[in-house]
Write an enzyme that holds these catalytic residues in place. Structure first.
Site, PDB file in Angstrom:
ATOM      1  N   ARG A 160       0.836  -1.224   0.000  1.00 56.52           N
ATOM      2  CA  ARG A 160       0.000   0.000   0.000  1.00 56.52           C
ATOM      3  C   ARG A 160       0.869   1.272   0.000  1.00 56.52           C
ATOM      4  O   ARG A 160       0.512   2.273   0.612  1.00 56.52           O
ATOM      5  CB  ARG A 160      -0.934   0.031   1.211  1.00 56.52           C
ATOM      6  CG  ARG A 160      -1.942  -1.096   1.287  1.00 56.52           C
ATOM      7  CD  ARG A 160      -2.977  -1.003   0.179  1.00 56.52           C
ATOM      8  NE  ARG A 160      -4.107  -1.881   0.395  1.00 56.52           N
ATOM      9  CZ  ARG A 160      -4.152  -3.171   0.020  1.00 56.52           C
ATOM     10  NH1 ARG A 160      -3.129  -3.719  -0.599  1.00 56.52           N
ATOM     11  NH2 ARG A 160      -5.228  -3.889   0.242  1.00 56.52           N
ATOM     12  N   SER A 235     -10.563  -0.860   2.950  1.00 58.07           N
ATOM     13  CA  SER A 235      -9.843  -0.984   4.226  1.00 58.07           C
ATOM     14  C   SER A 235      -9.502   0.398   4.754  1.00 58.07           C
ATOM     15  O   SER A 235      -8.846   1.175   4.052  1.00 58.07           O
ATOM     16  CB  SER A 235      -8.534  -1.742   4.035  1.00 58.07           C
ATOM     17  OG  SER A 235      -8.784  -2.993   3.458  1.00 58.07           O
ATOM     18  N   GLU A 331      -5.073   3.909   6.469  1.00 60.51           N
ATOM     19  CA  GLU A 331      -4.681   3.730   5.067  1.00 60.51           C
ATOM     20  C   GLU A 331      -5.274   4.810   4.165  1.00 60.51           C
ATOM     21  O   GLU A 331      -4.721   5.169   3.140  1.00 60.51           O
ATOM     22  CB  GLU A 331      -5.167   2.340   4.626  1.00 60.51           C
ATOM     23  CG  GLU A 331      -4.516   1.807   3.397  1.00 60.51           C
ATOM     24  CD  GLU A 331      -5.536   1.247   2.441  1.00 60.51           C
ATOM     25  OE1 GLU A 331      -6.099   2.027   1.663  1.00 60.51           O
ATOM     26  OE2 GLU A 331      -5.763   0.022   2.463  1.00 60.51           O
TER      27      GLU A 331
HETATM   28  N1  EPU Z   1     -10.617 -11.101   9.955  1.00 59.67           N
HETATM   29  C1  EPU Z   1     -11.345 -11.142  11.137  1.00 59.67           C
HETATM   30  N2  EPU Z   1     -12.347 -10.231  11.292  1.00 59.67           N
HETATM   31  C2  EPU Z   1     -12.672  -9.306  10.348  1.00 59.67           C
HETATM   32  C3  EPU Z   1     -11.916  -9.260   9.160  1.00 59.67           C
HETATM   33  C4  EPU Z   1     -10.889 -10.176   8.978  1.00 59.67           C
HETATM   34  O1  EPU Z   1     -11.098 -11.950  12.015  1.00 59.67           O
HETATM   35  O2  EPU Z   1     -13.593  -8.539  10.570  1.00 59.67           O
HETATM   36  C5  EPU Z   1      -9.564 -12.113   9.741  1.00 59.67           C
HETATM   37  C6  EPU Z   1     -10.017 -13.144   8.686  1.00 59.67           C
HETATM   38  O3  EPU Z   1     -10.725 -14.180   9.268  1.00 59.67           O
HETATM   39  C7  EPU Z   1      -8.697 -13.610   8.131  1.00 59.67           C
HETATM   40  C8  EPU Z   1      -7.819 -12.361   8.206  1.00 59.67           C
HETATM   41  O4  EPU Z   1      -8.427 -11.494   9.160  1.00 59.67           O
HETATM   42  O5  EPU Z   1      -8.120 -14.591   8.951  1.00 59.67           O
HETATM   43  C9  EPU Z   1      -7.650 -11.672   6.849  1.00 59.67           C
HETATM   44  O6  EPU Z   1      -8.907 -11.239   6.354  1.00 59.67           O
HETATM   45  P1  EPU Z   1      -9.151 -10.955   4.782  1.00 59.67           P
HETATM   46  O7  EPU Z   1      -8.763 -12.129   3.975  1.00 59.67           O
HETATM   47  O8  EPU Z   1     -10.564 -10.453   4.649  1.00 59.67           O
HETATM   48  O9  EPU Z   1      -8.124  -9.846   4.390  1.00 59.67           O
HETATM   49  P2  EPU Z   1      -7.601  -8.537   5.135  1.00 59.67           P
HETATM   50  O10 EPU Z   1      -6.187  -8.735   5.519  1.00 59.67           O
HETATM   51  O11 EPU Z   1      -8.559  -8.151   6.222  1.00 59.67           O
HETATM   52  C10 EPU Z   1      -6.625  -7.425   2.980  1.00 59.67           C
HETATM   53  C11 EPU Z   1      -6.713  -6.113   2.250  1.00 59.67           C
HETATM   54  C12 EPU Z   1      -8.000  -5.991   1.459  1.00 59.67           C
HETATM   55  C13 EPU Z   1      -8.054  -7.135   0.458  1.00 59.67           C
HETATM   56  C14 EPU Z   1      -7.950  -8.470   1.243  1.00 59.67           C
HETATM   57  C15 EPU Z   1      -7.862  -9.654   0.319  1.00 59.67           C
HETATM   58  C16 EPU Z   1      -5.414  -4.570   3.613  1.00 59.67           C
HETATM   59  C17 EPU Z   1      -5.432  -3.392   4.521  1.00 59.67           C
HETATM   60  N3  EPU Z   1      -6.594  -5.020   3.201  1.00 59.67           N
HETATM   61  O12 EPU Z   1      -7.670  -7.454   3.954  1.00 59.67           O
HETATM   62  O13 EPU Z   1      -7.930  -4.777   0.736  1.00 59.67           O
HETATM   63  O14 EPU Z   1      -9.237  -7.103  -0.293  1.00 59.67           O
HETATM   64  O15 EPU Z   1      -6.744  -8.486   2.047  1.00 59.67           O
HETATM   65  O16 EPU Z   1      -6.615  -9.661  -0.319  1.00 59.67           O
HETATM   66  O17 EPU Z   1      -4.339  -5.055   3.278  1.00 59.67           O
HETATM   67  C18 EPU Z   1      -8.566  -2.499   0.568  1.00 59.67           C
HETATM   68  O18 EPU Z   1      -7.369  -2.224   0.558  1.00 59.67           O
HETATM   69  O19 EPU Z   1      -9.456  -1.620   0.486  1.00 59.67           O
HETATM   70  C19 EPU Z   1      -8.970  -3.893   0.719  1.00 59.67           C
HETATM   71  C20 EPU Z   1     -10.244  -4.239   0.827  1.00 59.67           C
END
Ligand code: EPU
Length: 335
Positions: A160, A235, A331
């Site tokens: 990012r 995010s 972010e």
């Molecule tokens: N999780 C929770 N609770 C929540 C959300 C997530 O426990 O409310 C846990 C999930 O169970 C999982 C882990 O966190 O174990 C990761 O969750 P997820 O796969 O949804 O991805 P993320 O790390 O929360 C990142 C990006 C997203 C992108 C997804 C998929 C960042 C800040 N965000 O989210 O990007 O879509 O991975 O690759 O890196 C964005 O930048 O706007 C965005 C949506």
């Protein structure tokens, strides 16, 4: 040319009501250069998908509406260069690439925003980042009005991050971006767990780029709010990177904590999990809230102000810090 006192509500995906004292939508490079030469300071607005407006904007607001997509030949018969103007909608551009059987961007389907801002924060999702297919971009240097070319190595892409968010913040306007895509023998990236599950559930063993795009769209739709229905900016926080020592302490108390090793000494933990553990998931404070399916996303249920969203973010930052001793980083660009 400039219009007075324009509401920016339709121009930011958070749907925040804030006003531009003066506003112009530019459709050509010459028009943009002309405006830049006459106005020392401008506020550049693109897709409005990564900003939180906390006040009215007194600088002239220039809405980048440069359109056009060009296919450029590559010396490699399996590759193609595609050059898109900054004002093209990102998701429509991704779908256009898929319809032309150009591979590489399918995992980045349905990300809100425009092509021109995609390199600013090196947008990424489901195991792919824009840097993986980025070839070059052209940007207008605000002080001189000159066009400068940036190759991948000039952009210093990180998680990012890019030079446009750091040392060159506010110095350049990205006007077009060229991607290096595959024409056949696509290199699919389906290793992200949710994609595999989605493909399997649909009985797809040998996916095409269209199948991968559809899987990503389905996953995003199930977790992330559609900005057309509920205002949001994706995010709101970055996933923090902490030391392995710190992680070991947390793991003792929270054995189920999700994590991704980054180096031998550092571990990334999902901010969404931290925010959920602090009890914020699905909570609503007036019209500002935390999304019910993804705690990383702050939402505007209708008439929240930028300040109200910001206050909620501050409350979350404070609670996460008190609970986990982790400082989350915002972010979204605060204005
Ligand atoms: N999780 C929770 N609770 C929540 C959300 C997530 O426990 O409310 C846990 C999930 O169970 C999982 C882990 O966190 O174990 C990761 O969750 P997820 O796969 O949804 O991805 P993320 O790390 O929360 C990142 C990006 C997203 C992108 C997804 C998929 C960042 C800040 N965000 O989210 O990007 O879509 O991975 O690759 O890196 C964005 O930048 O706007 C965005 C949506």
């Amino acid at each position: 040319m400039f219009q007075k006192n324009i509401s920016l509500k339709p121009y930011n995906t958070f749907g925040i009501e804030a006003y531009a004292e003066s506003f112009v939508s530019v459709t050509s490079l010459t028009q943009l250069q002309n405006i830049i030469s006459k106005n020392k300071e401008v506020f550049i607005l693109s897709g409005g998908s990564n900003i939180l407006l906390t006040k009215n904007i007194s600088k002239p607001v220039v809405h980048l509406n440069l359109k056009g997509v060009e296919i450029l030949e590559s010396p490699n018969p399996n590759e193609v260069f595609v050059k898109a103007q900054a004002g093209e909608n990102w998701h429509e551009f991704v779908l256009w690439c898929i319809a032309n059987n150009f591979g590489g961007l399918e995992n980045l389907s349905l990300i809100p925003g425009n092509v021109g801002t995609s390199p600013m924060q090196n947008i990424g999702a489901y195991g792919v980042e824009i840097k993986d297919t980025f070839y070059e971009l052209e940007a207008l240097e605000i002080t001189t009005g000159k066009i400068k070319n940036f190759k991948k190595e000039d952009c210093n892409f990180g998680y990012r991050e890019s030079v446009f968010k750091n040392i060159f913040r506010g110095k350049y306007i990205i006007i077009n971006v060229t991607f290096q895509l595959t024409k056949n023998q696509h290199k699919l990236n389906t290793s992200y767990g949710a994609i595999q599950t989605e493909l399997k559930n649909n009985g797809i063993a040998n996916p095409t780029i269209k199948n991968v795009s559809n899987a990503v769209i389905a996953i995003r739709q199930s977790k992330l709010p559609n900005p057309k229905e509920i205002g949001n900016s994706g995010s709101f926080f970055k996933n923090p990177v902490i030391s392995t020592e710190h992680f070991k302490i947390l793991k003792k108390e929270y054995p189920e904590i999700p994590h991704y090793p980054i180096t031998k000494k550092t571990v990334k933990v999902p901010a969404g999990w931290l925010v959920e553990q602090c009890g914020f998931k699905g909570k609503r404070f007036g019209d500002a809230g935390v999304h019910k399916n993804q705690a990383l996303v702050l939402v505007n249920y209708g008439n929240a102000t930028g300040k109200e969203i910001f206050e909620l973010a501050q409350k979350i930052l404070q609670t996460v810090n008190n609970t986990f001793d982790i400082d989350l980083e915002i972010e979204v660009n605060m204005v």
